[in-house]
Motif scaffolding. Structure first.
Motif, PDB file in Angstrom:
ATOM      1  N   ILE B 199      -2.160  -6.677   8.926  1.00  0.00           N
ATOM      2  CA  ILE B 199      -2.757  -5.772   9.746  1.00  0.00           C
ATOM      3  C   ILE B 199      -2.070  -4.480   9.400  1.00  0.00           C
ATOM      4  O   ILE B 199      -2.509  -3.319   9.595  1.00  0.00           O
ATOM      5  N   LEU B 200      -0.709  -4.417   9.291  1.00  0.00           N
ATOM      6  CA  LEU B 200       0.095  -3.164   8.850  1.00  0.00           C
ATOM      7  C   LEU B 200      -0.093  -2.783   7.688  1.00  0.00           C
ATOM      8  O   LEU B 200      -0.427  -1.216   7.514  1.00  0.00           O
ATOM      9  N   GLN B 201      -0.691  -3.612   6.582  1.00  0.00           N
ATOM     10  CA  GLN B 201      -0.990  -3.306   5.219  1.00  0.00           C
ATOM     11  C   GLN B 201      -2.166  -2.360   5.321  1.00  0.00           C
ATOM     12  O   GLN B 201      -2.418  -1.328   4.822  1.00  0.00           O
ATOM     13  N   ASN B 202      -3.226  -2.897   6.146  1.00  0.00           N
ATOM     14  CA  ASN B 202      -4.605  -2.718   6.140  1.00  0.00           C
ATOM     15  C   ASN B 202      -4.368  -1.029   6.900  1.00  0.00           C
ATOM     16  O   ASN B 202      -5.223  -0.136   6.507  1.00  0.00           O
ATOM     17  N   TYR B 203      -3.590  -0.805   7.793  1.00  0.00           N
ATOM     18  CA  TYR B 203      -3.418   0.304   8.350  1.00  0.00           C
ATOM     19  C   TYR B 203      -2.697   1.199   7.652  1.00  0.00           C
ATOM     20  O   TYR B 203      -2.950   2.677   7.763  1.00  0.00           O
ATOM     21  N   SER B 204      -1.980   1.002   6.667  1.00  0.00           N
ATOM     22  CA  SER B 204      -1.091   1.899   5.955  1.00  0.00           C
ATOM     23  C   SER B 204      -1.599   2.599   4.671  1.00  0.00           C
ATOM     24  O   SER B 204      -0.895   3.154   3.888  1.00  0.00           O
ATOM     25  N   GLU B 205      -2.889   2.099   4.523  1.00  0.00           N
ATOM     26  CA  GLU B 205      -3.636   2.878   3.080  1.00  0.00           C
ATOM     27  C   GLU B 205      -5.020   3.301   3.648  1.00  0.00           C
ATOM     28  O   GLU B 205      -5.608   2.575   4.131  1.00  0.00           O
ATOM     29  N   CYS B 206      -5.529   4.352   2.966  1.00  0.00           N
ATOM     30  CA  CYS B 206      -6.946   4.421   3.093  1.00  0.00           C
ATOM     31  C   CYS B 206      -7.676   4.409   1.908  1.00  0.00           C
ATOM     32  O   CYS B 206      -9.014   4.796   1.739  1.00  0.00           O
ATOM     33  N   MET B 207      -7.049   3.679   0.877  1.00  0.00           N
ATOM     34  CA  MET B 207      -7.699   3.523  -0.494  1.00  0.00           C
ATOM     35  C   MET B 207      -9.067   2.722  -0.319  1.00  0.00           C
ATOM     36  O   MET B 207     -10.006   2.766  -0.984  1.00  0.00           O
ATOM     37  N   HIS B 208      -9.039   2.003   0.829  1.00  0.00           N
ATOM     38  CA  HIS B 208     -10.322   1.254   1.372  1.00  0.00           C
ATOM     39  C   HIS B 208     -11.121   1.745   2.026  1.00  0.00           C
ATOM     40  O   HIS B 208     -12.216   1.211   2.271  1.00  0.00           O
ATOM     41  N   CYS B 209     -10.914   2.866   2.315  1.00  0.00           N
ATOM     42  CA  CYS B 209     -11.650   3.602   3.284  1.00  0.00           C
ATOM     43  C   CYS B 209     -13.088   3.809   2.826  1.00  0.00           C
ATOM     44  O   CYS B 209     -14.181   3.651   3.552  1.00  0.00           O
ATOM     45  N   PRO B 210     -13.394   4.517   1.541  1.00  0.00           N
ATOM     46  CA  PRO B 210     -14.668   4.804   0.891  1.00  0.00           C
ATOM     47  C   PRO B 210     -15.564   3.583   0.770  1.00  0.00           C
ATOM     48  O   PRO B 210     -16.811   3.497   1.065  1.00  0.00           O
ATOM     49  N   ILE B 211     -14.682   2.400   0.599  1.00  0.00           N
ATOM     50  CA  ILE B 211     -15.427   0.981   0.325  1.00  0.00           C
ATOM     51  C   ILE B 211     -15.761   0.513   1.757  1.00  0.00           C
ATOM     52  O   ILE B 211     -17.217   0.067   1.915  1.00  0.00           O
ATOM     53  N   ALA B 212     -15.083   0.205   2.624  1.00  0.00           N
ATOM     54  CA  ALA B 212     -15.220  -0.315   3.720  1.00  0.00           C
ATOM     55  C   ALA B 212     -15.536   0.269   4.993  1.00  0.00           C
ATOM     56  O   ALA B 212     -16.228  -0.212   5.863  1.00  0.00           O
ATOM     57  N   HIS B 213     -15.033   1.635   4.992  1.00  0.00           N
ATOM     58  CA  HIS B 213     -15.485   2.504   6.258  1.00  0.00           C
ATOM     59  C   HIS B 213     -16.271   3.782   5.745  1.00  0.00           C
ATOM     60  O   HIS B 213     -15.843   4.817   5.853  1.00  0.00           O
ATOM     61  N   PRO B 214     -17.593   3.488   5.369  1.00  0.00           N
ATOM     62  CA  PRO B 214     -18.213   4.945   4.818  1.00  0.00           C
ATOM     63  C   PRO B 214     -18.390   5.855   5.880  1.00  0.00           C
ATOM     64  O   PRO B 214     -18.292   6.985   5.749  1.00  0.00           O
ATOM     65  N   GLN B 215     -18.698   5.393   7.083  1.00  0.00           N
ATOM     66  CA  GLN B 215     -18.773   6.376   8.446  1.00  0.00           C
ATOM     67  C   GLN B 215     -17.392   7.098   8.472  1.00  0.00           C
ATOM     68  O   GLN B 215     -17.425   8.254   8.799  1.00  0.00           O
ATOM     69  N   LEU B 216     -16.210   6.459   8.384  1.00  0.00           N
ATOM     70  CA  LEU B 216     -15.170   7.028   8.639  1.00  0.00           C
ATOM     71  C   LEU B 216     -14.884   8.015   7.457  1.00  0.00           C
ATOM     72  O   LEU B 216     -14.533   9.195   7.925  1.00  0.00           O
ATOM     73  N   ASN B 217     -15.014   7.750   6.439  1.00  0.00           N
ATOM     74  CA  ASN B 217     -14.791   8.544   5.207  1.00  0.00           C
ATOM     75  C   ASN B 217     -15.868   9.893   5.350  1.00  0.00           C
ATOM     76  O   ASN B 217     -15.450  10.827   4.733  1.00  0.00           O
ATOM     77  N   LYS B 218     -16.816   9.636   6.106  1.00  0.00           N
ATOM     78  CA  LYS B 218     -17.788  10.879   6.207  1.00  0.00           C
ATOM     79  C   LYS B 218     -16.831  11.895   6.951  1.00  0.00           C
ATOM     80  O   LYS B 218     -17.313  13.240   7.153  1.00  0.00           O
ATOM     81  N   LEU B 219     -16.044  11.632   8.132  1.00  0.00           N
ATOM     82  CA  LEU B 219     -15.547  12.248   8.792  1.00  0.00           C
ATOM     83  C   LEU B 219     -14.180  12.766   8.371  1.00  0.00           C
ATOM     84  O   LEU B 219     -13.728  14.032   8.614  1.00  0.00           O
ATOM     85  N   SER B 220     -13.664  12.135   7.557  1.00  0.00           N
ATOM     86  CA  SER B 220     -12.344  12.460   7.117  1.00  0.00           C
ATOM     87  C   SER B 220     -12.123  11.760   5.699  1.00  0.00           C
ATOM     88  O   SER B 220     -12.073  10.555   5.313  1.00  0.00           O
ATOM     89  N   HIS B 221     -11.745  12.779   4.582  1.00  0.00           N
ATOM     90  CA  HIS B 221     -11.888  12.097   3.132  1.00  0.00           C
ATOM     91  C   HIS B 221     -10.627  11.256   3.068  1.00  0.00           C
ATOM     92  O   HIS B 221      -9.675  11.715   3.480  1.00  0.00           O
TER      93      HIS B 221
END
Lengths: 378, 378, 378
Positions: B199-221
């Motif tokens: 869970i710490l690892q998941n929190y500590s990188e946003c490389m997964h954001c465009p794949i897993a969090h398209p909505q988040l990636n729209k707000l914040s690149h």
């Protein structure tokens, strides 16, 4: 006041018989279970399913049991391949559903590492600046596969024994049944509270049939037929149908034609083969039944049971497999109850190894096979 | 009869990358989990909750995770103290409810040993004749506490490192957000089937954001912003809001004023800080989110997630935090699914350590931090 | 920004008292639990039930707890015998139902091995060709039995200590209550989340009564009566009924006659005896209560609680045991809650052994007894 006492003479067990059952730990010790997985399931060819489950490129299903999660997939060349279901980047499970179809590639849901259906890594976003990183070094962990008349087998060993050695001639022996042509019409999954070996033992002797399976015994006498001597990769034998019995169904009758290739002799018999360690194959005159045994824990095993028929039989408007399905559902439940009760009794303080009868020669073979494997795998 | 075989070349894994993920045992071995608890959670400052949860003397809540049960209480001087929730007589759990208020003292329900809110034993019925017994020798087992802008921290170590060393300047850095003033408006508890480190690892990188969090990636690149170099007690960085986006909500908008103290620059950013080992702090322009990670077993972690707002915002008749709550509920679920799937994949026989990308520098920092702690704690 | 810190002086625990409670492992370590089973439950006489549960030849009930499964049966001579519930052939559990009646023999459901009610193997189909096999070598694993005034005891040891040594005179002491004549009128089964020793401890002191059992304390003052010094096989004492109280019921009254044989003195007392390791015996002027403690895991114990009355009382049209049943149901729940909370507190990181009061002399006796048994059984 009144007291009365009955002392007992708890003599140590004698072993007058030559062959005795294994000590309790082989059925109850979680560490022994891990040793067995390494010596047996991680090393041998395992039945995984049927080719008809993978109709097109990208079709896949998962094989899951204790600590194992494997994708079996049809690739773009139509071949069947298998891979460990864990991304080479940070280990994420690639496919989640038990079966499905991927669109040409496996794409990790975490960071979009992308693998071809043959396992090659062809996409690894954000790795371009990592010194020395080469995609060809990180294919999916490959698992060997083999097909035998529609049956898919997998093997996790680094250097699997040749599949032909595993089959040891069974492919030739059972060719007349034309198993490649058969289609599954029913599948049942059972969750047993028993060690996987107890289910193999239950399958490998019919001494219990007159007691536990009176209906089965009416169709096929438990003393009929003959066993092959135990083999390194399988245990099996046949039983004769009683006069007037056509096949193994609730009433012993069937409105299906026999499978086209079988001999007159084989139309009066049923073959029961345990292909070690996880595949049970019943060949009846007019249908095939398969069982896969999936060890989940030292005292838990999942059994997947399927009924397969010839397409010509299935195509008939009056096709009805319920005679065979109902018969084996009843028989399965009788057997699972016995396996669970064997596990229960062996797990208690009072258990001690007992003597095998000479009609349990396949079971002594099974024990020797296991001990030999454990010895060879340290 | 037909057979076809596909053997595989199961080469041992190569490690061409410099930084590789940890072996499976760090995520699956119950003994490693116990070692980690001793080296990390029993030694470091842990986020326990917020001061507003303890409005008056005697107010308490419990901190419970693997083998730990601690009472956090406000004492008669208004200070916040913490004690092991086990009577010094025969070990009985003193407080049973997750939170509540005691009437001036803790009284064991078994034999009425009675402790002041500062932990002193002041009542021990029937002990008067025990030679050498002195009440002052049996206070409740004390746990250190610290308050930082409304956040309560606890530390079970015999000699905790100074709390200021733990914060390492974050108190100064985040002072403008005025966290002490904020009030919780929503709390969600999640039960993950994943090791706490995932869970710490998941929190500590946003490389997964465009794949897993398209909505988040729209707000914040996901490539925006920057990470600090990994620190001994925290990992963190910020991300920039895209033009037109006001804050992290379902539509990127908000009708709340920004927190009063923050700079123009910080009104265009979100800060994501993992304060090791159990506290995640998101600072948005108009709200604060907190996560506590509670390890329950090697493959189980409970996450407590809270949304906090400024009292002025809350006081407005049109106050509605649902834009932020819904957005993060969705994002959380996406992340928990990934963490659970990482646990699943790492737990299988096929897992092998994989290469980190250079965008996962906080994760390599996290691994090094863990190995270092384990080494120092034997 | 504001921070405040409260460091603590976590001094190592002092042991000013002479007798301290045991370290946590005795209540939480699964291996210690197995050691205890071997040193205690596999070696001592255990309460199993009452003779009235076995009305005729073939009547049986099962004793089941951690790793143990025993059949207690009345044989053809009317004697009570006990056997491990596992077939000597392949270990199958013979009897599945918790109680019942077999038709003259035990017949294994798997291969029809058949045992007389005295345990002799008299049927072993298909074993006739096994060289050296003799049925007399494979009787059911015998367990010693003893009867004391209607109470059935069993003993799994190879050479049990004489039962009279176990009773150590209690049979003479409690003869006046005529326990053999009493009949069970109510049975309740409780599943506790506590180590078996915590339940014995709870039973063995009444210091907690004024706090946890205000209703009980109204009937019988906790400082009244006296304990015997701890004995190798039992711990016990009596408490006096307060003036005007006739027996232990919700209102302290009863419309039953006292048990016919007891003295005037004993009609003013209640006896509480823990006959180690699993039997608690309450003797009230007009009824008997029994508790059996069955260890299921290091932190799980099942308790079977029964109320027994004289047949003359039961035969009266206005017979109503609810005053005693309801009173003890309430008192049991109070005690089980405390035992569960003791387990919970002892299982946490913060637990440390604490000092016994001089009113807990039976508990120090219990600890010494356990340590001595563990030492002697390696």
């Amino acid at each position: 006041m009144s007291t009365s006492v009955r002392y007992t003479n708890n003599r140590p067990a004698v072993s007058t018989a030559e062959a005795m059952t294994l000590p309790a730990g082989y059925y109850t010790d979680p560490e022994m279970f891990q040793r067995e997985l390494r010596a047996v399931h991680h090393d041998m060819w395992l039945s995984a399913g049927r080719t008809e489950q993978l109709p097109e490129a990208g079709s896949y299903f998962l094989v899951r049991f204790a600590g194992v999660n494997i994708i079996v997939v049809r690739d773009k060349n139509g071949e069947i391949a298998a891979f460990h279901n864990t991304c080479r980047h940070r280990g994420t499970q690639l496919c989640k559903e038990q079966s499905g179809k991927v669109a040409g590639k496996f794409r990790c849901p975490y960071h979009a590492w992308t693998y071809e259906l043959d396992g090659r890594l062809t996409g690894a976003p954000n790795m371009e600046k990592v010194e020395g990183f080469r995609m060809e070094d990180y294919p999916l962990g490959a698992v060997a596969t083999a097909i035998w008349d529609g049956h898919i087998f997998i093997n996790m060993a680094e250097r699997p024994i040749p599949f032909s050695e595993h089959l040891a001639g069974l492919d030739k022996k059972f060719a007349p049944w034309g198993m490649a042509d058969l289609k599954m019409v029913e599948r049942r999954v059972y969750n047993l509270k028993a060690n996987w070996k107890l289910i193999l033992q239950n399958y490998s002797e019919c001494m219990h049939c007159p007691i536990a399976h009176p209906q089965l015994n009416k169709l096929s006498h438990y003393m009929s037929g003959d066993n092959e001597p135990p083999q390194p990769t399988y245990l099996g034998g046949s039983m004769d149908l009683r006069p007037g019995v056509k096949t193994m169904t609730t009433d012993g009758q069937s409105n299906h034609a026999n499978l086209p290739g079988i001999s007159e002799e084989d139309s009066r018999r049923v073959y029961y083969y345990a292909i070690l360690p996880n595949f049970l194959l019943n060949l009846d005159p007019d249908y095939m039944m398969t069982f896969q045994l999936w060890p989940m824990a030292v005292d838990r095993t999942d059994v997947v049971c399927e009924w397969h028929y010839h397409p010509d039989a299935i195509a008939r408007p009056d096709f009805d497999p319920s005679g065979a399905v109902d018969f084996w559902e009843m028989t399965n439940q009788q057997d699972w109850e016995l396996s669970d009760r064997a596990q229960e009794g062996i797990s208690t303080f009072g258990y001690q190894p007992g003597p095998y009868s000479n009609r349990e020669e396949l079971l002594t073979g099974l024990d020797r096979w296991l001990l030999d494997r454990l010895a060879r795998h340290g």
